[in-house]
Design a protein around this motif. Structure first.
Motif, PDB file in Angstrom:
ATOM      1  N   MET A   8      53.224  46.025  43.089  1.00  0.00           N
ATOM      2  CA  MET A   8      52.086  46.513  42.318  1.00  0.00           C
ATOM      3  C   MET A   8      50.817  45.759  42.664  1.00  0.00           C
ATOM      4  O   MET A   8      50.069  45.371  41.764  1.00  0.00           O
ATOM      5  N   ALA A   9      50.569  45.522  43.938  1.00  0.00           N
ATOM      6  CA  ALA A   9      49.259  44.982  44.315  1.00  0.00           C
ATOM      7  C   ALA A   9      48.334  46.167  44.584  1.00  0.00           C
ATOM      8  O   ALA A   9      48.736  47.319  44.437  1.00  0.00           O
ATOM      9  N   THR A  10      47.106  45.865  44.980  1.00  0.00           N
ATOM     10  CA  THR A  10      46.132  46.937  45.211  1.00  0.00           C
ATOM     11  C   THR A  10      46.699  48.034  46.112  1.00  0.00           C
ATOM     12  O   THR A  10      46.581  49.227  45.814  1.00  0.00           O
ATOM     13  N   CYS A  11      47.335  47.606  47.199  1.00  0.00           N
ATOM     14  CA  CYS A  11      47.860  48.570  48.177  1.00  0.00           C
ATOM     15  C   CYS A  11      48.918  49.465  47.530  1.00  0.00           C
ATOM     16  O   CYS A  11      48.930  50.683  47.724  1.00  0.00           O
ATOM     17  N   GLY A  12      49.807  48.871  46.762  1.00  0.00           N
ATOM     18  CA  GLY A  12      50.873  49.640  46.134  1.00  0.00           C
ATOM     19  C   GLY A  12      50.342  50.599  45.087  1.00  0.00           C
ATOM     20  O   GLY A  12      50.722  51.775  45.047  1.00  0.00           O
ATOM     21  N   ILE A  13      49.449  50.091  44.228  1.00  0.00           N
ATOM     22  CA  ILE A  13      48.900  50.920  43.153  1.00  0.00           C
ATOM     23  C   ILE A  13      48.152  52.112  43.742  1.00  0.00           C
ATOM     24  O   ILE A  13      48.327  53.252  43.314  1.00  0.00           O
ATOM     25  N   ALA A  14      47.335  51.835  44.781  1.00  0.00           N
ATOM     26  CA  ALA A  14      46.537  52.900  45.384  1.00  0.00           C
ATOM     27  C   ALA A  14      47.444  53.961  46.002  1.00  0.00           C
ATOM     28  O   ALA A  14      47.091  55.134  46.077  1.00  0.00           O
ATOM     29  N   ALA A  15      48.638  53.541  46.442  1.00  0.00           N
ATOM     30  CA  ALA A  15      49.541  54.489  47.098  1.00  0.00           C
ATOM     31  C   ALA A  15      50.425  55.226  46.096  1.00  0.00           C
ATOM     32  O   ALA A  15      51.203  56.093  46.477  1.00  0.00           O
ATOM     33  N   GLY A  38      56.209  43.447  41.146  1.00  0.00           N
ATOM     34  CA  GLY A  38      55.951  42.354  42.071  1.00  0.00           C
ATOM     35  C   GLY A  38      54.579  42.480  42.674  1.00  0.00           C
ATOM     36  O   GLY A  38      53.872  43.456  42.412  1.00  0.00           O
ATOM     37  N   GLY A  39      54.213  41.521  43.483  1.00  0.00           N
ATOM     38  CA  GLY A  39      52.925  41.582  44.161  1.00  0.00           C
ATOM     39  C   GLY A  39      53.082  42.203  45.527  1.00  0.00           C
ATOM     40  O   GLY A  39      54.054  42.889  45.805  1.00  0.00           O
ATOM     41  N   CYS A  40      52.100  41.950  46.370  1.00  0.00           N
ATOM     42  CA  CYS A  40      52.119  42.501  47.723  1.00  0.00           C
ATOM     43  C   CYS A  40      53.099  41.677  48.563  1.00  0.00           C
ATOM     44  O   CYS A  40      53.044  40.468  48.583  1.00  0.00           O
ATOM     45  N   MET A  41      54.007  42.369  49.240  1.00  0.00           N
ATOM     46  CA  MET A  41      54.958  41.656  50.088  1.00  0.00           C
ATOM     47  C   MET A  41      54.521  41.660  51.549  1.00  0.00           C
ATOM     48  O   MET A  41      55.244  41.216  52.425  1.00  0.00           O
ATOM     49  N   VAL A  58      43.168  36.819  47.490  1.00  0.00           N
ATOM     50  CA  VAL A  58      42.321  37.881  46.968  1.00  0.00           C
ATOM     51  C   VAL A  58      42.204  38.942  48.039  1.00  0.00           C
ATOM     52  O   VAL A  58      42.478  38.684  49.201  1.00  0.00           O
ATOM     53  N   GLY A  59      41.835  40.117  47.644  1.00  0.00           N
ATOM     54  CA  GLY A  59      41.754  41.185  48.621  1.00  0.00           C
ATOM     55  C   GLY A  59      40.756  42.218  48.184  1.00  0.00           C
ATOM     56  O   GLY A  59      39.619  41.903  47.861  1.00  0.00           O
ATOM     57  N   MET A  60      41.194  43.467  48.134  1.00  0.00           N
ATOM     58  CA  MET A  60      40.307  44.576  47.839  1.00  0.00           C
ATOM     59  C   MET A  60      40.217  44.880  46.345  1.00  0.00           C
ATOM     60  O   MET A  60      39.411  45.693  45.938  1.00  0.00           O
ATOM     61  N   GLY A  61      41.049  44.250  45.565  1.00  0.00           N
ATOM     62  CA  GLY A  61      41.137  44.621  44.155  1.00  0.00           C
ATOM     63  C   GLY A  61      39.821  44.514  43.415  1.00  0.00           C
ATOM     64  O   GLY A  61      39.331  45.480  42.834  1.00  0.00           O
ATOM     65  N   ILE A  62      39.226  43.333  43.438  1.00  0.00           N
ATOM     66  CA  ILE A  62      37.952  43.121  42.742  1.00  0.00           C
ATOM     67  C   ILE A  62      36.826  43.951  43.378  1.00  0.00           C
ATOM     68  O   ILE A  62      36.090  44.629  42.652  1.00  0.00           O
ATOM     69  N   PRO A  63      36.676  43.949  44.708  1.00  0.00           N
ATOM     70  CA  PRO A  63      35.600  44.759  45.295  1.00  0.00           C
ATOM     71  C   PRO A  63      35.699  46.244  44.943  1.00  0.00           C
ATOM     72  O   PRO A  63      34.675  46.884  44.683  1.00  0.00           O
ATOM     73  N   LEU A  64      36.916  46.791  44.918  1.00  0.00           N
ATOM     74  CA  LEU A  64      37.057  48.211  44.576  1.00  0.00           C
ATOM     75  C   LEU A  64      36.670  48.466  43.122  1.00  0.00           C
ATOM     76  O   LEU A  64      36.024  49.468  42.799  1.00  0.00           O
TER      77      LEU A  64
END
Lengths: 133, 182
Positions: free
Chosen positions: A40-47, A72-75, B68-74
């Motif tokens: 459930m990191a940004t990549c997972g949520i967005a997908a 979990g976070g991004c693997m 950190v990554g794209m989360g906050i910027p998005l």
């Protein structure tokens, strides 16, 4: 079913909740439950990880599958999101990539309930980004 | 990200990675003031001033650390395109607060999405973490506190699907009520 709005309503529903519960008897020994971790990191949520999580929970309830869904976070498999890590007690964890709702259902039906492997497994032996080095 | 409730999951995931044991989510909607505020506050390990300033650059971090990554910027982009902004305040050892503001009626404001679903999924996936949620609509508010809920449930697991369904229904009904939805 009556709408539950307050904590009092929830208290009243407790008994029927307890009745239909499939995890409770096993919660004393969580290691006997299948653990499904949704990335459930940004990549997972967005997908679409949230949709997958909802699908899993719905099916686990309906079919009383002895499994819990965690997060979990991004693997590091951002290219293959949504990903699920499935830990069946006594077996090595397996990571499935590019999971859509149908694949999520197949994972429960085939892998969790019957032990069959499916296409879409990422590496068989993997280290998460945090475990590497 | 299709809607703001997905950003909420994303930021909560950051709080979890920061080792938070208490996460507070506030959603304040006001049609009177035409504003929407989403705030996520945690008691995680926090960030230094320098780390906070680096959040501005989505590509600053190297991929291997993934701190950190794209989360906050998005999330910031969603706020800024809606005439609002996003502010991160943090201090090491104390925690972090992310506050996003939006002009509620702005054409480019993404829909709020299913906040009840996002919240309860996070609660159920992390039964050992305490969550506090406050939703307010034009000054009327609803609060949800996992400390109280755990007390009522007396040991029934938060990650049981029936409990998840019931809690989601409860939060959703209260949000809809405040918004005057049928």
């Amino acid at each position: 079913m009556n709408k539950i709005k307050s904590l009092d309503d929830l208290r009243k529903m407790k008994q029927s909740l307890e009745h239909g519960m499939n995890i409770r008897e096993k919660s004393n020994s969580p290691e006997s439950l299948v653990q499904i971790r949704v990335a459930m990191a940004t990549c997972g949520i967005a997908a679409g990880a949230r949709t997958i999580m909802n699908t899993l929970i719905e099916k686990i309830e309906k079919e009383k599958i002895p499994a819990v869904v965690t997060q979990g976070g991004c693997m590091g498999y951002c290219y293959a999101e949504p990903t699920l890590e499935v830990r069946v007690p006594g077996k090595d964890p397996v990571v499935f990539g590019n999971v859509d709702t149908q694949v999520a259902i197949d994972i429960l039906d085939k892998y969790v309930l019957n032990g069959e492997l499916l296409d879409g497994i990422i590496p068989t032996n993997y280290l998460t980004i945090n475990e590497q080095k | 990200m299709n809607d703001l409730s997905l950003h909420i999951i994303d930021i909560i995931q950051n709080s979890l990675s920061a080792g938070a044991s208490l996460i507070k989510l506030t959603v304040e909607e006001s049609t009177v003031e035409d504003s929407l505020v989403i705030e996520i506050e945690d008691n995680g390990k926090g960030m230094t001033q320098e780390q906070v300033s680096r959040l501005d650059d989505p590509f600053f971090t190297s991929r291997t650390t993934r701190r950190v990554g794209m989360g906050i910027p998005l999330f910031r982009q969603s706020a800024q395109q809606s005439g609002g902004d996003l502010i991160v305040s943090s201090s090491p050892g104390l925690g972090t607060k992310v506050r996003a503001t939006f002009i509620n009626s702005h054409l480019d404001r993404p829909p709020l999405g299913d906040v009840a679903n996002s919240l309860i999924l996070m609660v159920s996936a992390n039964p050992d973490i305490d969550f506090f949620f406050r939703y307010s609509f034009n000054g009327n508010e609803y609060t949800f506190d996992t400390v109280e809920v755990k007390d009522v449930l007396e040991g029934l697991p938060l990650n049981d699907p029936s409990v998840i369904r019931m809690l989601t229904g409860m939060v959703d009904a209260n949000i809809s009520d405040l918004r005057g939805e049928l």
